[in-house]
Design an enzyme around this catalytic site. Structure first.
Site, PDB file in Angstrom:
ATOM      1  N   THR A 267      32.956  38.642  46.072  1.00 14.80           N
ATOM      2  CA  THR A 267      31.872  39.436  45.503  1.00 14.80           C
ATOM      3  C   THR A 267      30.631  38.599  45.242  1.00 14.80           C
ATOM      4  O   THR A 267      29.499  39.035  45.480  1.00 14.80           O
ATOM      5  CB  THR A 267      32.337  40.090  44.191  1.00 14.80           C
ATOM      6  OG1 THR A 267      33.474  40.916  44.456  1.00 14.80           O
ATOM      7  CG2 THR A 267      31.230  40.942  43.577  1.00 14.80           C
TER       8      THR A 267
ATOM      9  N   SER B 140      37.137  39.815  49.208  1.00 17.16           N
ATOM     10  CA  SER B 140      38.161  39.377  48.262  1.00 17.16           C
ATOM     11  C   SER B 140      39.538  39.948  48.571  1.00 17.16           C
ATOM     12  O   SER B 140      40.560  39.304  48.314  1.00 17.16           O
ATOM     13  CB  SER B 140      37.754  39.775  46.836  1.00 17.16           C
ATOM     14  OG  SER B 140      37.588  41.183  46.738  1.00 17.16           O
TER      15      SER B 140
ATOM     16  N   ASP C 282      37.732  35.188  45.308  1.00 18.01           N
ATOM     17  CA  ASP C 282      37.944  36.367  44.479  1.00 18.01           C
ATOM     18  C   ASP C 282      39.454  36.512  44.313  1.00 18.01           C
ATOM     19  O   ASP C 282      40.182  35.552  44.479  1.00 18.01           O
ATOM     20  CB  ASP C 282      37.314  37.608  45.105  1.00 18.01           C
ATOM     21  CG  ASP C 282      36.105  38.101  44.308  1.00 18.01           C
ATOM     22  OD1 ASP C 282      35.878  37.578  43.204  1.00 18.01           O
ATOM     23  OD2 ASP C 282      35.402  38.995  44.785  1.00 18.01           O
TER      24      ASP C 282
END
Length: 236
Positions: free
Chosen positions: A9, A52, A82
């Protein structure tokens, strides 16, 4: 400090379809936080650029190799993956007894956004990696420093997404001042690296009314089955 970027992210940009996709490189991440140049010398390594949800055991092994291959050349490491409910725990078992900090961080919003937690998290992760009290595999997120094996995501949208479960925070930031709580254990080191994982492990969470005949269906697909039972271990 070596920054190891893997996507996620924090490194995402909006797509034409209205979603997010990893697009920023490690160098671009550093350019978003120019004040880091005043903290220490940072080299950047672009290991992956993955969403992720695509980070898993193969990528964890790659992160371990990246730290191991550069371990003697740097004072600390910052990794921006992530799936941080899992990655810090996996790396904590694969990079054991490290006197040098291996710091993981990320964000709830992309560093590309104007109002985001990404810059603060990345800046504090590097600050922690530079601190003489830093050690081991830790997660730095929203001002908290959490031992890798104790970090659990408890909020999906708030910036204070992670908490340390059944264990105190290792340290915390009060503005930009680090307040250490737990020192490095005595006799830490030399570092030990593990690079073998068995992904054929399944966790089955029991719910009321679940039939036991689901268990044989899993037998041919996993080498180990972990049952998450009721309370302190109750099974029907």
């Amino acid at each position: 400090i070596l920054l190891i970027a893997t996507g996620g992210t924090i490194a995402s940009r909006p797509t034409a379809a209205g979603g997010l996709a990893p697009a920023l490189t490690s160098a671009e991440l550093l350019a978003c936080v120019p004040e880091l140049a005043e903290v220490c010398h940072i080299d950047a390594l672009q290991l992956y650029n993955l969403d992720s949800t695509n980070i898993g055991p193969d990528q964890w092994i790659g992160m371990v190799h990246a730290v191991r291959d550069h371990y003697d050349a740097y004072d600390g490491f910052v990794i921006t993956p992530d799936t941080m409910a899992y990655t810090p725990a996996a790396l904590a078992y694969m990079i054991q007894r490290s006197a040098k900090p291996v710091v993981l961080t990320g964000s709830q919003k992309s560093i590309y956004n104007r109002d985001t937690d990404a810059r603060n998290n990345l800046y504090r992760a590097v600050l922690y990696a530079c601190h003489p009290a830093a050690w081991g595999v830790q997660l730095v997120f929203d001002g908290k420093v959490i031992l890798g094996t104790r970090a659990r995501k408890i909020r999906t949208k708030s910036f204070n997404a992670f908490s340390s479960i059944d264990y105190p925070d290792t340290a915390e930031f009060r503005d930009l001042r680090l307040v250490p709580f737990l020192p490095m254990p005595a006799g830490y080191g030399p570092v030990q690296f593990q690079d073998r994982l068995d992904p054929a492990v399944f966790v089955l969470r029991l719910v009321p009314g679940m039939q036991a005949d689901i268990i044989p269906l899993l037998a041919g697909h996993c080498n180990a089955l972990i049952l998450e039972s009721f309370g302190v271990g109750g099974l029907p």
